[in-house]
Design an enzyme around this catalytic site. Structure first.
Site, PDB file in Angstrom:
ATOM      1  CB  SER A 155      29.722  37.499  38.207  1.00 36.68           C
ATOM      2  OG  SER A 155      28.757  38.492  37.912  1.00 36.68           O
ATOM      3  CE1 TYR A 182      33.213  39.124  33.817  1.00 38.72           C
ATOM      4  CE2 TYR A 182      30.836  39.075  34.152  1.00 38.72           C
ATOM      5  CZ  TYR A 182      32.103  39.273  34.648  1.00 38.72           C
ATOM      6  OH  TYR A 182      32.283  39.619  35.973  1.00 38.72           O
TER       7      TYR A 182
HETATM    8  N1  LIG Z   1      32.863  45.081  39.248  1.00 37.24           N
HETATM    9  C1  LIG Z   1      31.813  44.287  39.106  1.00 37.24           C
HETATM   10  O1  LIG Z   1      30.684  44.758  38.906  1.00 37.24           O
HETATM   11  C2  LIG Z   1      31.965  42.794  39.230  1.00 37.24           C
HETATM   12  C3  LIG Z   1      30.799  42.019  39.401  1.00 37.24           C
HETATM   13  C4  LIG Z   1      30.920  40.644  39.493  1.00 37.24           C
HETATM   14  C5  LIG Z   1      32.179  40.052  39.420  1.00 37.24           C
HETATM   15  N2  LIG Z   1      33.285  40.834  39.264  1.00 37.24           N
HETATM   16  C6  LIG Z   1      34.585  40.165  39.150  1.00 37.24           C
HETATM   17  O2  LIG Z   1      35.514  40.751  40.046  1.00 37.24           O
HETATM   18  C7  LIG Z   1      36.840  40.543  39.545  1.00 37.24           C
HETATM   19  C8  LIG Z   1      37.603  41.828  39.658  1.00 37.24           C
HETATM   20  O3  LIG Z   1      37.030  42.812  38.824  1.00 37.24           O
HETATM   21  P1  LIG Z   1      36.930  44.361  39.216  1.00 37.24           P
HETATM   22  O4  LIG Z   1      35.522  44.735  39.152  1.00 37.24           O
HETATM   23  O5  LIG Z   1      37.693  44.612  40.456  1.00 37.24           O
HETATM   24  O6  LIG Z   1      37.621  45.060  37.944  1.00 37.24           O
HETATM   25  P2  LIG Z   1      39.111  45.556  37.678  1.00 37.24           P
HETATM   26  O7  LIG Z   1      39.465  46.657  38.604  1.00 37.24           O
HETATM   27  O8  LIG Z   1      39.171  45.806  36.219  1.00 37.24           O
HETATM   28  O9  LIG Z   1      39.995  44.293  38.084  1.00 37.24           O
HETATM   29  C9  LIG Z   1      40.364  43.282  37.208  1.00 37.24           C
HETATM   30  C10 LIG Z   1      41.771  42.857  37.579  1.00 37.24           C
HETATM   31  O10 LIG Z   1      42.114  41.684  36.825  1.00 37.24           O
HETATM   32  C11 LIG Z   1      43.439  41.807  36.432  1.00 37.24           C
HETATM   33  N3  LIG Z   1      43.655  41.066  35.189  1.00 37.24           N
HETATM   34  C12 LIG Z   1      42.943  41.134  34.049  1.00 37.24           C
HETATM   35  N4  LIG Z   1      43.498  40.363  33.105  1.00 37.24           N
HETATM   36  C13 LIG Z   1      44.591  39.798  33.673  1.00 37.24           C
HETATM   37  C14 LIG Z   1      45.597  38.921  33.203  1.00 37.24           C
HETATM   38  N5  LIG Z   1      45.623  38.457  31.928  1.00 37.24           N
HETATM   39  N6  LIG Z   1      46.563  38.525  34.058  1.00 37.24           N
HETATM   40  C15 LIG Z   1      46.569  38.988  35.329  1.00 37.24           C
HETATM   41  N7  LIG Z   1      45.664  39.823  35.830  1.00 37.24           N
HETATM   42  C16 LIG Z   1      44.690  40.240  35.009  1.00 37.24           C
HETATM   43  C17 LIG Z   1      43.678  43.302  36.210  1.00 37.24           C
HETATM   44  O11 LIG Z   1      45.043  43.635  36.422  1.00 37.24           O
HETATM   45  P3  LIG Z   1      46.061  43.956  35.206  1.00 37.24           P
HETATM   46  O12 LIG Z   1      45.262  44.653  34.140  1.00 37.24           O
HETATM   47  O13 LIG Z   1      47.104  44.820  35.832  1.00 37.24           O
HETATM   48  O14 LIG Z   1      46.584  42.634  34.769  1.00 37.24           O
HETATM   49  C18 LIG Z   1      42.809  43.927  37.275  1.00 37.24           C
HETATM   50  O15 LIG Z   1      43.542  44.216  38.438  1.00 37.24           O
HETATM   51  C19 LIG Z   1      36.664  40.034  38.107  1.00 37.24           C
HETATM   52  O16 LIG Z   1      36.859  38.636  38.065  1.00 37.24           O
HETATM   53  C20 LIG Z   1      35.227  40.361  37.795  1.00 37.24           C
HETATM   54  O17 LIG Z   1      34.688  39.501  36.832  1.00 37.24           O
HETATM   55  C21 LIG Z   1      33.207  42.186  39.183  1.00 37.24           C
END
Ligand SMILES: NC(=O)c1ccc[n+]([C@@H]2O[C@H](COP(=O)([O-])OP(=O)(O)OC[C@H]3O[C@@H](n4cnc5c(N)ncnc54)[C@H](OP(=O)(O)O)[C@@H]3O)[C@@H](O)[C@H]2O)c1
Length: 253
Positions: free
Chosen positions: A138, A151
């Protein structure tokens, strides 16, 4: 990385950034396997993308990681790309009480999970002619968001780990790329129309262009100034960044 002819595991691939990357790689003809806890959601995404596959994984559970790694290696012997994308982003208060279970869950999911899964797959990845580990960190790895202190720290830790991994894997067939996203409009905290959040499609499009260039770190242009924070002079930048969020809070819920 080469964007075609890969067999790719994407954790958290059923939603948000993971799903966006999964569908982009799938469209390019790669074999894509998405992993996560919500079986119904995995099924929905693979039904929408014929040929894509899904596997249940709880990245918090070392036994689940081991089982998934063993299954994948036998079912997809050409597996050569691991995208460590699954993550959670709970709010916290570094000035007050920190809930122990939430802290442990955040560190385990965002930091220990990618290390454990990579460790379970690394010898297999090394045995392939070309492999890539993609770690999703991130921009908050470089400029912490104070209301998500744990986080932000997990993402800084994963960035640091990626640097060590890249160095130690030199001379092998495995390369390491990091994706450091800006705020992207997903369900991670609150999916809304906040103009500060980058639309998912635009983010995926720019990220795929970056991944194709072999740069070690894929950062979209909008956050370049935050990524290039001024080292030991970073405190004013970080204060100003967080003050702007205090004045325009992130909507929750
Ligand atoms: N959106 C942003 O602004 C942003 C910015 C910087 C970095 N990121 C990073 O991008 C990545 C994806 O996030 P996103 O924004 O796409 O949000 P998201 O749609 O909430 O995706 C998070 C994913 O992680 C999975 N997950 C969470 N806990 C888990 C576990 N214990 N075991 C297996 N899978 C798990 C969830 O699937 P299940 O719940 O089905 O397990 C979900 O598909 C994250 O690492 C986040 O930190 C996001």
């Amino acid at each position: 990385m080469q964007l075609t002819d890969n067999t790719i595991l994407i954790t958290g691939g059923a939603s948000g950034i993971g799903r966006g990357l999964a569908e982009a790689f799938h469209k390019l003809g790669n074999k894509v396997i998405i992993a996560g806890r919500r079986k119904a959601l995995l099924d929905e995404v693979i039904t929408a993308n014929p040929g894509m596959e899904g596997i249940e994984l709880d990245i918090n559970d070392p036994a689940s990681i081991q089982e998934v790694a063993t299954t994948l290696i036998s079912r997809y012997p050409s597996l050569n790309v691991l995208v460590n994308n699954a993550g959670i982003m709970p709010f916290d208060d570094a000035a007050g009480h920190i809930d122990d279970a939430t802290m442990i869950g955040t560190i385990t999911t965002n930091f220990m999970g990618p290390i454990r899964l990579t460790s379970a797959l690394i010898e297999h990845l090394k045995s392939q002619p070309r492999s890539v580990i993609i770690n999703n960190t991130s921009v908050l790895a470089f400029v912490p968001l104070a209301c998500n202190a744990v986080y932000s720290a997990t993402k800084a830790a994963l960035h640091s780990y990626s640097l060590s991994q890249r160095f130690t894997l030199l001379g092998t067939s495995v390369s390491v790329q990091e994706i450091a996203p800006p705020w992207v409009n997903t369900d991670l905290i609150h999916k809304g129309d906040d103009p500060r959040a980058m639309p998912l499609d635009a983010f995926i499009e720019q990220t795929m262009v970056g991944l194709a260039t072999d740069v070690p770190e894929v950062v979209v242009d909008a956050i370049r100034p935050l990524r290039d924070n001024p080292g030991s002079q970073e405190h004013a930048l970080i204060h100003g960044f967080n003050q702007s969020v205090v004045e325009n809070p992130i909507p929750v819920g």
